[in-house]
Design an enzyme around this catalytic site. Sequence first.
Site, PDB file in Angstrom:
ATOM      1  N   GLN A 142      -2.798   2.696 -11.219  1.00 22.90           N
ATOM      2  CA  GLN A 142      -1.269   2.615 -11.152  1.00 22.90           C
ATOM      3  C   GLN A 142      -0.633   4.059 -11.905  1.00 22.90           C
ATOM      4  O   GLN A 142       0.207   4.417 -11.117  1.00 22.90           O
ATOM      5  CB  GLN A 142      -0.603   1.090 -11.399  1.00 22.90           C
ATOM      6  CG  GLN A 142       0.459   0.928 -11.231  1.00 22.90           C
ATOM      7  CD  GLN A 142       1.111   0.799 -10.042  1.00 22.90           C
ATOM      8  OE1 GLN A 142       0.591   0.802  -9.057  1.00 22.90           O
ATOM      9  NE2 GLN A 142       2.607   1.144  -9.647  1.00 22.90           N
ATOM     10  N   SER A 171       2.523  -3.664 -12.670  1.00 23.83           N
ATOM     11  CA  SER A 171       1.986  -4.059 -10.911  1.00 23.83           C
ATOM     12  C   SER A 171       1.424  -4.855 -10.600  1.00 23.83           C
ATOM     13  O   SER A 171       0.174  -5.122 -11.867  1.00 23.83           O
ATOM     14  CB  SER A 171       1.278  -2.575 -10.342  1.00 23.83           C
ATOM     15  OG  SER A 171       1.767  -2.951  -9.073  1.00 23.83           O
ATOM     16  N   HIS A 203      -0.616  -6.362  -8.637  1.00 20.49           N
ATOM     17  CA  HIS A 203      -1.941  -5.014  -7.721  1.00 20.49           C
ATOM     18  C   HIS A 203      -2.836  -5.444  -8.768  1.00 20.49           C
ATOM     19  O   HIS A 203      -3.858  -5.422  -8.528  1.00 20.49           O
ATOM     20  CB  HIS A 203      -1.639  -3.702  -7.034  1.00 20.49           C
ATOM     21  CG  HIS A 203      -0.240  -4.270  -6.035  1.00 20.49           C
ATOM     22  ND1 HIS A 203      -1.036  -4.354  -4.770  1.00 20.49           N
ATOM     23  CD2 HIS A 203       1.037  -4.320  -5.347  1.00 20.49           C
ATOM     24  CE1 HIS A 203      -0.005  -4.341  -4.187  1.00 20.49           C
ATOM     25  NE2 HIS A 203       0.849  -4.205  -3.789  1.00 20.49           N
ATOM     26  N   ASP A 260      -0.567  -5.803   0.151  1.00 26.83           N
ATOM     27  CA  ASP A 260       0.351  -5.343   1.007  1.00 26.83           C
ATOM     28  C   ASP A 260      -0.284  -5.074   2.127  1.00 26.83           C
ATOM     29  O   ASP A 260      -1.571  -4.212   2.477  1.00 26.83           O
ATOM     30  CB  ASP A 260       0.724  -3.668   0.893  1.00 26.83           C
ATOM     31  CG  ASP A 260       1.528  -3.552  -0.656  1.00 26.83           C
ATOM     32  OD1 ASP A 260       1.724  -4.388  -0.838  1.00 26.83           O
ATOM     33  OD2 ASP A 260       1.174  -2.533  -0.973  1.00 26.83           O
ATOM     34  N   GLU A 303       9.796  -5.916   0.481  1.00 30.11           N
ATOM     35  CA  GLU A 303       9.112  -5.595   0.670  1.00 30.11           C
ATOM     36  C   GLU A 303       8.275  -7.106   1.161  1.00 30.11           C
ATOM     37  O   GLU A 303       7.186  -7.443   1.156  1.00 30.11           O
ATOM     38  CB  GLU A 303       7.586  -5.767  -0.508  1.00 30.11           C
ATOM     39  CG  GLU A 303       8.060  -4.648  -1.627  1.00 30.11           C
ATOM     40  CD  GLU A 303       7.201  -3.886  -2.439  1.00 30.11           C
ATOM     41  OE1 GLU A 303       6.387  -4.210  -2.391  1.00 30.11           O
ATOM     42  OE2 GLU A 303       7.223  -3.025  -3.019  1.00 30.11           O
ATOM     43  N   HIS A 352       4.191  -7.313   1.155  1.00 29.77           N
ATOM     44  CA  HIS A 352       3.365  -6.920  -0.367  1.00 29.77           C
ATOM     45  C   HIS A 352       3.317  -9.201  -0.563  1.00 29.77           C
ATOM     46  O   HIS A 352       4.191  -9.999   0.046  1.00 29.77           O
ATOM     47  CB  HIS A 352       4.229  -6.456  -1.124  1.00 29.77           C
ATOM     48  CG  HIS A 352       3.505  -7.218  -2.848  1.00 29.77           C
ATOM     49  ND1 HIS A 352       3.186  -6.550  -3.500  1.00 29.77           N
ATOM     50  CD2 HIS A 352       3.584  -8.529  -3.158  1.00 29.77           C
ATOM     51  CE1 HIS A 352       3.394  -6.556  -4.785  1.00 29.77           C
ATOM     52  NE2 HIS A 352       2.935  -7.940  -3.912  1.00 29.77           N
TER      53      HIS A 352
HETATM   54 ZN   LIG Z   1       2.251  -4.575  -2.646  1.00 29.26          ZN
END
Ligand SMILES: [Zn+2]
Length: 333
Positions: A209, A246, A248, A255, A301, A304
């Site tokens: 990231q 994030s 993630h 995603d 998003e 996501h």
């Molecule tokens: Zn994402």
Amino acid sequence: MARKTKKASPYLYVAIGLIAVAVILLVTILVLSVTEYGEPGESSVPVSVGSPIPSEPNESQTPSVQTSSEPPVSVAESSDESEASSQPVSVEPPVSNAGDLSEQPETAKAYEQTVGKAYSIDMNPYEQYVCPADPMEYVFLVDASHTLAADFEPADLVYIKDMKPGRPDYYSKMRAVAEKALEAFLEEGRMYGIDDVLVSNGYRSYGSQANLFNSYIAEERAAHPDETDEQIEARVLVYSLRPGTSEHQSGLCVDMHNQKSTDLSFAGTEAAKWLEANCYRFGFILRYPEDKEDITTVMFEPWHFRFVGREAATEMHELGMCLEEYCDYKGIR
Ligand SMILES: [Zn+2]
């Protein structure tokens, strides 16, 4: 030959007994479905259902979320709203074993009756993952105010089965429990003709990231050489996140889409509509919805999806809440 006729009668009694038990079960199921089926109200959120198989031993995986005083990320308006409502929804019902609940585990059957929607796939291999033993274990925020430590990495990362070919190895994993739930989610999707959705990003380390964020900073710096560091960073924060903020990095989100890259035009596709409408049944939420940008402070998003477990996801679905609102509602902060 005479031996065979002697042995026939005990089997007959057993068969009659089995048929009687089957009839009683069938009547019970019918009575239950008549009383519980239908659209649930706010109070009919399915209660956590103990999983029939021992759950993953990943209690230690809950990240230590650190609260900081960082300001919220700024948000850009979606630039592609017109396309989102242009296509009608026309998803064909599956032609498989829908409605045959007899093979489903108890938790799946109870859930199907509560939400009034049957699974098309066999949920037996997935139930323990979709519906974790501790229904709140995966309900927590990762954002600018709830950051993950630089050295936080989940210990149970596994490769994602439905990964887009050619993606880097270090973007191709997620936590085991969420990966199994995702397999079920996309397997169900294929029953509805949603057969080209693949994951482009899974777990992303703090370092990854940081590299991504810094590369965007460098790009913006090159494009706007006269701006201050603050101005450059503000530009990047519109579409990217600082390391540690994030989701993630949690290993609980992906995603996924059927486009060349993550693009807002995905929101208008049948696939995106189906994923958004059905994700809760597999413990996922659309993490950054279009109508919650002011609360999530992150741009819409449509690709996501975040795993939180089925009970929480269903409750959020019914209450129309994003994760921030739900954590407030549950007192999780
Ligand atoms: Zn994402």
